[in-house]
Design an enzyme around this catalytic site. Structure first.
Site, short mmCIF file in Angstrom:
data_model
loop_
_atom_site.label_atom_id
_atom_site.label_comp_id
_atom_site.label_asym_id
_atom_site.label_seq_id
_atom_site.Cartn_x
_atom_site.Cartn_y
_atom_site.Cartn_z
CE LYS A 184 -1.33 6.56 4.64
NZ LYS A 184 -1.04 6.50 5.63
N PRO A 185 2.64 5.95 6.57
CG PRO A 185 4.38 6.79 8.04
CD PRO A 185 3.55 7.33 7.56
CB ALA A 186 -1.06 1.99 9.74
CB SER A 187 -3.65 7.27 11.20
OG SER A 187 -3.88 7.23 9.23
N GLY A 238 -1.46 -3.94 3.40
CA GLY A 238 -2.94 -3.42 4.06
C GLY A 238 -4.05 -4.33 3.37
CB SER A 239 -7.41 -4.46 4.25
OG SER A 239 -8.21 -2.58 3.60
CD GLU A 260 3.14 -8.74 -0.30
OE1 GLU A 260 2.52 -10.15 0.24
OE2 GLU A 260 4.53 -9.13 0.01
CG LEU A 261 -3.72 -6.89 -1.10
CD1 LEU A 261 -4.75 -6.93 -2.28
CD2 LEU A 261 -3.62 -5.54 -0.71
CD GLU A 391 -7.18 -10.26 6.97
OE1 GLU A 391 -7.81 -8.94 7.21
OE2 GLU A 391 -5.46 -10.87 7.32
CD GLU A 468 6.55 -6.07 0.83
OE1 GLU A 468 6.29 -7.02 1.83
OE2 GLU A 468 6.64 -4.62 0.66
P1 NAP Z 1 -6.10 -0.68 5.53
O1 NAP Z 1 -6.78 -0.20 6.12
O2 NAP Z 1 -5.55 -1.25 4.00
O3 NAP Z 1 -4.05 0.18 5.89
C1 NAP Z 1 -3.74 -0.10 5.55
C2 NAP Z 1 -2.87 1.29 4.65
O4 NAP Z 1 -3.37 1.99 4.24
C3 NAP Z 1 -2.67 2.11 5.87
O5 NAP Z 1 -1.75 2.96 5.94
C4 NAP Z 1 -3.89 3.60 5.99
O6 NAP Z 1 -3.71 4.65 5.53
C5 NAP Z 1 -3.68 3.14 4.55
N1 NAP Z 1 -5.07 3.78 3.12
C6 NAP Z 1 -6.02 3.11 3.24
N2 NAP Z 1 -7.32 3.78 2.81
C7 NAP Z 1 -6.65 4.22 2.08
C8 NAP Z 1 -6.69 5.02 0.41
N3 NAP Z 1 -8.26 4.68 0.22
N4 NAP Z 1 -5.54 5.08 -0.43
C9 NAP Z 1 -4.53 5.14 0.14
N5 NAP Z 1 -3.60 4.73 1.67
C10 NAP Z 1 -4.97 4.45 2.27
O7 NAP Z 1 -5.57 -2.21 6.77
P2 NAP Z 1 -5.29 -2.06 8.53
O8 NAP Z 1 -6.53 -2.45 8.80
O9 NAP Z 1 -3.77 -0.49 8.53
O10 NAP Z 1 -3.92 -3.64 8.22
C11 NAP Z 1 -3.99 -4.73 8.63
C12 NAP Z 1 -4.42 -4.97 6.88
O11 NAP Z 1 -3.52 -5.63 6.78
C13 NAP Z 1 -5.15 -6.57 7.52
O12 NAP Z 1 -5.54 -6.85 6.22
C14 NAP Z 1 -3.89 -7.46 7.19
O13 NAP Z 1 -3.75 -8.86 6.05
C15 NAP Z 1 -2.82 -6.56 6.25
N6 NAP Z 1 -1.69 -7.57 5.92
C16 NAP Z 1 -1.24 -7.71 4.93
C17 NAP Z 1 0.30 -7.88 5.07
C18 NAP Z 1 0.87 -8.79 3.79
O14 NAP Z 1 2.19 -9.01 3.56
N7 NAP Z 1 -0.18 -9.48 2.85
C19 NAP Z 1 0.99 -7.80 6.33
C20 NAP Z 1 0.30 -7.24 6.97
C21 NAP Z 1 -0.87 -6.72 6.90
P3 NAP Z 1 -5.23 4.92 7.63
O15 NAP Z 1 -4.05 4.57 8.01
O16 NAP Z 1 -4.18 6.70 7.33
O17 NAP Z 1 -6.23 4.31 7.70
#
Ligand code: NAP
Length: 487
Positions: A184-187, A238-239, A260-261, A391, A468
Site C-alpha cells: 500500500k503506497p502513500a496516496s 512512515g511517521s 521504520e519511523l 522533524e 531493513e
Molecule cells: P505517514 O503519514 O505515517 O504515512 C506513511 C504511510 O502510512 C502512507 O502510505 C499512509 O497512507 C499510511 N497510513 C497513514 N495512516 C495510516 C493508518 N491509520 N493505517 C495504515 N496506514 C496508514 O508518513 P509520511 O508523511 O508519508 O512519511 C513521512 C514520515 O516517514 C516521516 O516521519 C519520516 O521520517 C518517515 N520515514 C521513515 C523512514 C525510515 O526508514 N525510518 C524512511 C522514510 C520516511 P496515506 O498516504 O494514504 O495517508
C-alpha cells in the site's frame, strides 16, 4: 495537466493511473487524485480501494503463497535480478515519474532509482544464502538444527518521500524470503508503485506474489488485512504516530512488525573537522530530497571554534542552490510534497525566529503556484524551539553552538528519536567515542550519506523496530524453526 514530451514510456503518469493490481490483474477505478507538487496540477487518479478489495488482495497473496515459497531460491533470485535489470533499463523514465509525483530534483530521483534497484540486486543474491545452523547442544547429548522459513503474507506500507526505494527495500527481502506481499503506497505518490508492479510482472513475478492497492481509508483497509490470520507480517515505513497506531492494530492478531519511523538526526561538527568535507557532508545530509528524508540532518551542532566559518560556508552553498520544478533544467531543490508541508516548515521557522534565531539565507516561503520553501540556514537557534524537537522535513538547517564533547552528546541525545546521526572530526578515536555515546541506529562518520542496501538500516527509541537491508533485512520476513534432533 499538459506534460512535456519527455514524459513518455514509464514516465507517462496516465499509464499507471486508474487501476489496482490484484492477483496479476489490473482492476480499473479512480477516486484519489495525484498531484504534481511543482505546480499543484492534477496528474490523474488512482483507485480508492476499500475493505472488499483488501480482502481480495489477501486472497490473491494466499493463492500464490505456496507456489512462491516452493519456488527454488535460485529461481526467485533470478526473477529479482531481472527486476533489477528492468529498473536499470528504465531508470530515466522512473526518475522522471518520481520527480513528477514527488517533486524531488531529477538528480535526487536518479539517485533514488539506482538505490531502489540495488535492493533487488542485493536480495537476488541474499535469496540463495539464507543461514541455518547445525550444532551440538552444550551437554553434548543431542543436536540443534535451525532453519528459516518464510513468515507468511506480508503487508507493506510505504511513505511518499522515497516512492521506489521504500517499496523495493521491503519487496526485495520479502520475495527473497519466499513471502507474497500486498503493497500500500502513500496516496501522494502511488504512480511509481504501480509502474514498479508492471516491471515486476515483466520480470516474471508470478500473479498474486506482489499486489498493489491504493486507498483513502488506510486504517480500515490495513485493519482488515491484519485481521486475516494468513497475514503474518507488517512492514511499515512512515511517521512515528501512524507506526504506534499500527503496532496496536497488529497486536490484536500478534502480527510480526518491522517499523521504520521518524527521525531527528543531529549533525555534529568538531573544531578539528575538515571544514570543506563537513560542508559537503552537511549539504548531502540536509539537502538530499530537499530535506524530505528520515535521515535528514535536522539539528546542526557546531563547536565554537569552527562555528562561524561553518555557518558562513553553509549559507553560501544553500543560497546558491537552484529552486524550481524537480524535473526542471539544473534544479537542485524541488518543491515540498504538499502545501501542508510548507505550512509546517513556515510555522517552525517563525517560531524559531521569535525565540531569537536569525536566517542567514532564506527564511520565508516562496509564493505562487507549487509548494516551495527556499533553502534556509538559521543561526542562534534556541534548543527549546519546536524546530529542535520536530522533524522539519524541508530545506532548513538550524545551527546550534556547543563547547565540549559531553555537551554535544547530551544535545544530540535530547530527542525521543534515534535513527541517524552524523559526526565530523578528523580524530577517528573521538568520532567512534562520540558515536558510541549517541543513541541512534546509524552513525555517519565524516559521511553525509549512509543509506546502503548492503547495510542494516533502522532506528532505536521512537524511530522504530527492526532493520531493513543488509543480511538482516531478509530475516525480518522469516521465522526461525528449531529442530531438536536425536540421531
Ligand atoms: P505517514 O503519514 O505515517 O504515512 C506513511 C504511510 O502510512 C502512507 O502510505 C499512509 O497512507 C499510511 N497510513 C497513514 N495512516 C495510516 C493508518 N491509520 N493505517 C495504515 N496506514 C496508514 O508518513 P509520511 O508523511 O508519508 O512519511 C513521512 C514520515 O516517514 C516521516 O516521519 C519520516 O521520517 C518517515 N520515514 C521513515 C523512514 C525510515 O526508514 N525510518 C524512511 C522514510 C520516511 P496515506 O498516504 O494514504 O495517508
Amino acid at each position: 495537466m499538459e506534460l512535456g514530451p519527455m514524459f513518455k514510456g514509464y514516465a507517462d503518469p496516465s499509464r499507471h493511473a486508474n487501476a489496482l493490481y490484484i492477483g496479476g490483474r489490473w482492476e480499473e477505478g479512480g477516486g484519489i487524485p495525484v498531484r504534481d507538487p511543482s505546480t499543484g496540477g492534477i496528474l490523474g487518479e488512482v483507485p480508492d480501494a476499500g475493505v472488499p478489495e483488501a480482502k481480495r488482495a489477501v486472497e490473491a497473496a494466499a493463492a500464490a503463497a505456496d507456489g512462491w515459497r516452493r519456488t527454488p531460491a535460485r529461481q526467485r533470485s533470478e526473477i529479482l535480478r531481472r527486476w533489477f535489470e528492468l529498473m536499470t533499463a528504465h531508470a530515466e523514465e522512473l526518475a522522471l515519474l518520481i520527480s513528477l509525483e514527488n517533486g524531488k530534483a531529477l538528480p535526487d530521483a536518479r539517485g533514488e532509482v539506482a538505490y531502489a534497484a540495488e535492493f533487488f540486486r542485493w536480495y537476488a543474491e541474499e535469496a540463495t544464502r539464507v543461514p541455518g545452523e547445525f550444532r551440538m547442544s552444550p551437554s553434548g547429548a543431542h543436536n540443534i538444527l535451525v532453519d528459516h522459513e518464510p513468515i507468511g503474507i506480508a503487508v507493506l506500507i510505504t511513505p511518499w518521500n522515497f516512492p521506489a526505494a521504500m517499496a523495493t527495500r521491503k519487496i526485495g527481502p520479502a520475495l527473497a524470503a519466499g513471502c507474497t506481499v500486498i503493497l500500500k503506497p502513500a496516496s501522494e505518490t502511488p504512480l511509481t508503485a504501480y509502474a514498479m508492479a508492471r516491471l515486476g510482472a515483466e520480470a516474471g513475478v508470478p500473479d498474486g506474489v506482489v499486489n498493489v492497492l491504493t486507498t483513502s481509508d488506510p486504517g480500515g483497509v490495513t485493519a482488515a488485512m491484519l485481521a486475516d490470520p494468513r497475514v503474518r507480517k507488517l512492514s511499515f515505513t512512515g511517521s512515528t504516530g501512524v507506526g504506534r497506531v499500527l503496532l496496536a492494530e497488529a497486536a490484536k492478531s500478534v502480527v510480526s512488525c518491522s517499523m521504520e519511523l521518524g527521525g531527528n538526526a543531529p549533525f555534529l561538527v568538531f573544531d578539528d573537522a575538515d571544514l570543506e568535507a563537513a560542508l559537503d557532508g552537511a549539504m548531502l545530509a540536509k539537502m538530499r530530497n530537499a530535506g524530505e528524508a528520515c535521515t535528514a540532518a535536522n539539528r546542526f551542532y557546531v563547536q565554537s571554534g569552527i562555528h562561524d566559518a561553518f555557518v558562513e560556508g553553509l549559507t553560501r552553498r544553500m543560497a546558491a542552490l537552484k529552486v524550481g520544478p524537480g524535473y526542471g533544467e539544473g534544479v537542485q531543490c524541488g518543491p515540498m510534497i504538499t502545501e501542508k508541508a510548507v505550512d509546517k516548515i513556515e510555522r517552525l521557522v517563525s517560531d524559531a525566529k521569535e525565540r531569537g534565531a536569525r536566517a542567514t539565507t532564506g527564511g520565508a516561503r516562496i509564493e505562487g503556484e507549487g509548494y516551495y520553501y527556499p533553502p534556509t540556514v538559521l543561526e542562534n537557534v534556541s534548543p527549546d524551539a519546536p524546530i529542535a524537537r520536530e522533524e522539519i522535513f524541508g530545506p532548513v538547517a538550524p545551527v546550534y553552538r556547543f563547547e565540549t564533547e559531553d555537551e554535544a552528546i547530551a544535545m544530540a541525545n535530547d530527542t525521543e528519536f534515534g535513527l541517524a546521526a552524523y559526526v565530523y572530526s578528523q580524530d577517528l578515536k573521538r568520532a567512534i567515542r562520540v558515536g558510541r555515546g549517541i543513541e541512534s541506529g546509524m552513525i555517519g562518520i565524516n559521511r553525509g550519506l549512509m543509506s546502503d542496501p548492503a547495510a542494516p538500516f533502522g532506528g532505536t527509541k521512537q524511530s522504530g523496530l527492526g532493520r531493513e537491508g543488509g543480511v538482516h533485512g531478509i530475516l525480518e520476513f522469516m521465522e526461525a524453526k528449531y529442530y531438536a534432533a536425536e540421531f
